[in-house]
Write an enzyme that holds these catalytic residues in place. Structure first.
Site, mmCIF file in Angstrom:
data_model
loop_
_atom_site.group_PDB
_atom_site.id
_atom_site.type_symbol
_atom_site.label_atom_id
_atom_site.label_comp_id
_atom_site.label_asym_id
_atom_site.label_seq_id
_atom_site.Cartn_x
_atom_site.Cartn_y
_atom_site.Cartn_z
ATOM 1 N N TYR A 119 0.594 -1.274 -0.032
ATOM 2 C CA TYR A 119 0.034 -0.590 0.041
ATOM 3 C C TYR A 119 1.264 1.048 0.035
ATOM 4 O O TYR A 119 0.509 2.517 -0.025
ATOM 5 C CB TYR A 119 -1.159 0.497 1.304
ATOM 6 C CG TYR A 119 -1.980 -0.736 0.899
ATOM 7 C CD1 TYR A 119 -1.962 -2.288 1.034
ATOM 8 C CD2 TYR A 119 -3.364 0.323 0.823
ATOM 9 C CE1 TYR A 119 -3.317 -2.759 1.204
ATOM 10 C CE2 TYR A 119 -4.188 -0.918 1.153
ATOM 11 C CZ TYR A 119 -4.822 -2.116 0.708
ATOM 12 O OH TYR A 119 -6.032 -2.448 0.396
ATOM 13 N N LYS A 129 3.310 -14.049 5.587
ATOM 14 C CA LYS A 129 3.851 -15.156 4.792
ATOM 15 C C LYS A 129 5.226 -14.853 4.376
ATOM 16 O O LYS A 129 6.379 -15.118 3.663
ATOM 17 C CB LYS A 129 3.301 -14.840 3.581
ATOM 18 C CG LYS A 129 3.723 -15.678 2.088
ATOM 19 C CD LYS A 129 2.467 -16.758 2.136
ATOM 20 C CE LYS A 129 2.669 -18.078 1.178
ATOM 21 N NZ LYS A 129 1.137 -18.818 1.416
ATOM 22 N N ASP A 187 -2.572 -17.718 4.526
ATOM 23 C CA ASP A 187 -2.937 -18.897 3.092
ATOM 24 C C ASP A 187 -3.392 -19.736 5.155
ATOM 25 O O ASP A 187 -4.630 -20.278 5.130
ATOM 26 C CB ASP A 187 -2.696 -19.279 2.501
ATOM 27 C CG ASP A 187 -1.124 -20.010 2.900
ATOM 28 O OD1 ASP A 187 -0.765 -19.206 4.165
ATOM 29 O OD2 ASP A 187 -0.611 -20.507 2.078
ATOM 30 N N ASP A 225 -6.007 -6.000 5.635
ATOM 31 C CA ASP A 225 -7.061 -5.358 4.397
ATOM 32 C C ASP A 225 -8.217 -6.246 3.840
ATOM 33 O O ASP A 225 -9.321 -6.129 4.448
ATOM 34 C CB ASP A 225 -6.640 -4.358 3.450
ATOM 35 C CG ASP A 225 -8.068 -4.295 2.928
ATOM 36 O OD1 ASP A 225 -8.890 -3.328 2.676
ATOM 37 O OD2 ASP A 225 -7.759 -4.172 1.173
#
Ligand code: NAD
Length: 359
Positions: free
Chosen positions: A123, A190, A223, A247
């Site tokens: 972002y 991640k 995930d 988000d």
């Protein structure tokens, strides 16, 4: 009397904001609203969707209540929402997601708090268009300094995650947990794939966690986190995430509690606070007096608490809870069928909440 910047936003923003303004006043707190328009229409009128006057107003008043603002997809001006958060250094996005009795949802007793980093990550807005000088320079640089190559017809977005940015957001999550008697903080990442950006987020999370031995700490890969939240959300409490995952998980968590119409939020920094719902401008419903104002009303409850108006906050929260429980004066998204003719209007929800407060 509180002087607060009021940004109606665009799309369905103005109708929702008006409903929220009315219930906040009915809760017995006096406001002087410094109304500042921003967004798509302002872009066409003033050539800038976020004119300086809006930022100056928030800097003056320190607190703002904001309706959603549309961001063109793919092209056009950059997100006003993101720019506002960066310009005012509103580094934490706090989004509590809890089930209200009577809300139409597949889950009961959800009580999650999403803490999303608000200024970094993908972002950051550091992007290079395909074929631009910047994209070419990065493609050359990567070729020179690594054994990797980027296809020449690529667009590029950069993902910066810093120690500074991570430390303060993770600390915010732990401080929030401590103050609000929450039991656990989960850092989401991640780091197995993005070892130097998400890896740093995880490393710093672990370091900060050492300062809070009274609160359980764990980490989860994003995930897996998605699957876990759908399957056993009761295992989780406060989640701290980099910007993009934050988000996405915010909308997932909104889905767990009955939809975006019920998910409030606050953007907080060292000096300023901007309260807004998680949802966007739902432009297809613009002007129809149809969408749910409760997410923004609950953001208003968060604002009252922030201002120290605890009694008024409780009063409004209780009134909203009883409207949800009764299920009569709620908008289409909270009915069993979206075309239910008994669905309440946006302004009708405000009327119903006000009549509960003033009863
Ligand atoms: P959205 O949140 O506006 O809508 C997603 C879905 O939820 C739609 O089906 C919509 O009708 C429904 N919905 C949203 N708010 C609702 C409400 N209050 N009551 C009932 N239903 C509601 O997301 P989108 O369609 O992806 O985005 C629309 C625009 O909003 C885009 O331009 C996007 O960039 C912008 N946006 C702004 C913000 C913000 O201002 N902070 C946040 C998210 C999206």
């Amino acid at each position: 009397m509180y002087r607060v910047t009021l940004i109606p936003g665009d799309g369905t923003g103005p109708e929702i904001t008006e409903a929220v303004r009315r219930v906040l006043e009915a809760a017995g707190v006096q406001f002087e609203w410094d109304v500042q328009n921003a967004g798509e229409d302002v872009y066409h009128q003033e050539g800038n969707p976020l004119p300086d006057r809006v930022l100056e107003s928030i800097k003056r008043n320190k607190v703002a209540l904001k309706g959603p603002i549309t961001t063109p997809v793919g092209t056009g001006f950059r997100s006003v929402n993101v720019t506002l958060r960066q310009a005012l250094d509103l580094y934490s996005c706090l989004r509590p997601c809890k089930t209200y009795k009577g809300a139409k949802t597949r889950y009961e007793n959800i009580d999650l708090v999403i803490v999303r980093e608000n200024t970094e990550d993908l972002y950051a807005g550091i992007e290079y268009q395909k074929d631009s000088e910047g994209a070419k320079a990065i493609i050359d640089l990567v070729k020179n300094i690594s054994d990797k190559s980027i296809r020449p017809d690529s667009g590029i977005s950069i993902k910066p995650i810093s120690v500074f940015g991570t430390e303060r957001i993770v600390r915010f999550a732990f401080e929030y947990a401590r103050k609000n008697k929450r039991r656990k903080v989960t850092s989401v990442h991640k780091a197995n794939i993005m070892k130097f950006s998400d890896g740093l987020f995880l490393e710093v999370s672990r370091e900060v966690a050492k300062d809070y031995p009274d609160i359980e700490f764990e980490d989860k890969i994003i995930d897996n986190m998605c699957m876990q939240l759908v399957q056993k959300p009761e295992l989780y409490d406060v989640l701290v995430l980099p910007n993009l995952y934050g988000d996405i998980i915010s909308d997932l968590a909104a889905g767990l509690i009955g939809g975006l119409g019920l998910a409030p939020g606050a953007n907080l920094g060292g000096e300023y606070a901007v309260f807004e719902a998680t949802h966007g401008s739902a432009p297809k419903f613009k002007g129809l007096n149809k969408v749910n104002p409760l997410a923004m009303m609950l953001s208003g409850v968060m604002m009252l608490r922030y201002l120290g108006e605890t009694q008024a906050a409780e009063k409004l929260d209780t009134a909203i809870a009883s409207i949800i429980k009764e299920g009569k004066h709620v908008t289409y998204d909270m009915k069993s069928k979206p075309d239910d003719p008994s669905a309440e209007t946006t302004s009708g929800v405000a009327d119903a909440v006000i009549s509960k407060i003033t009863k």
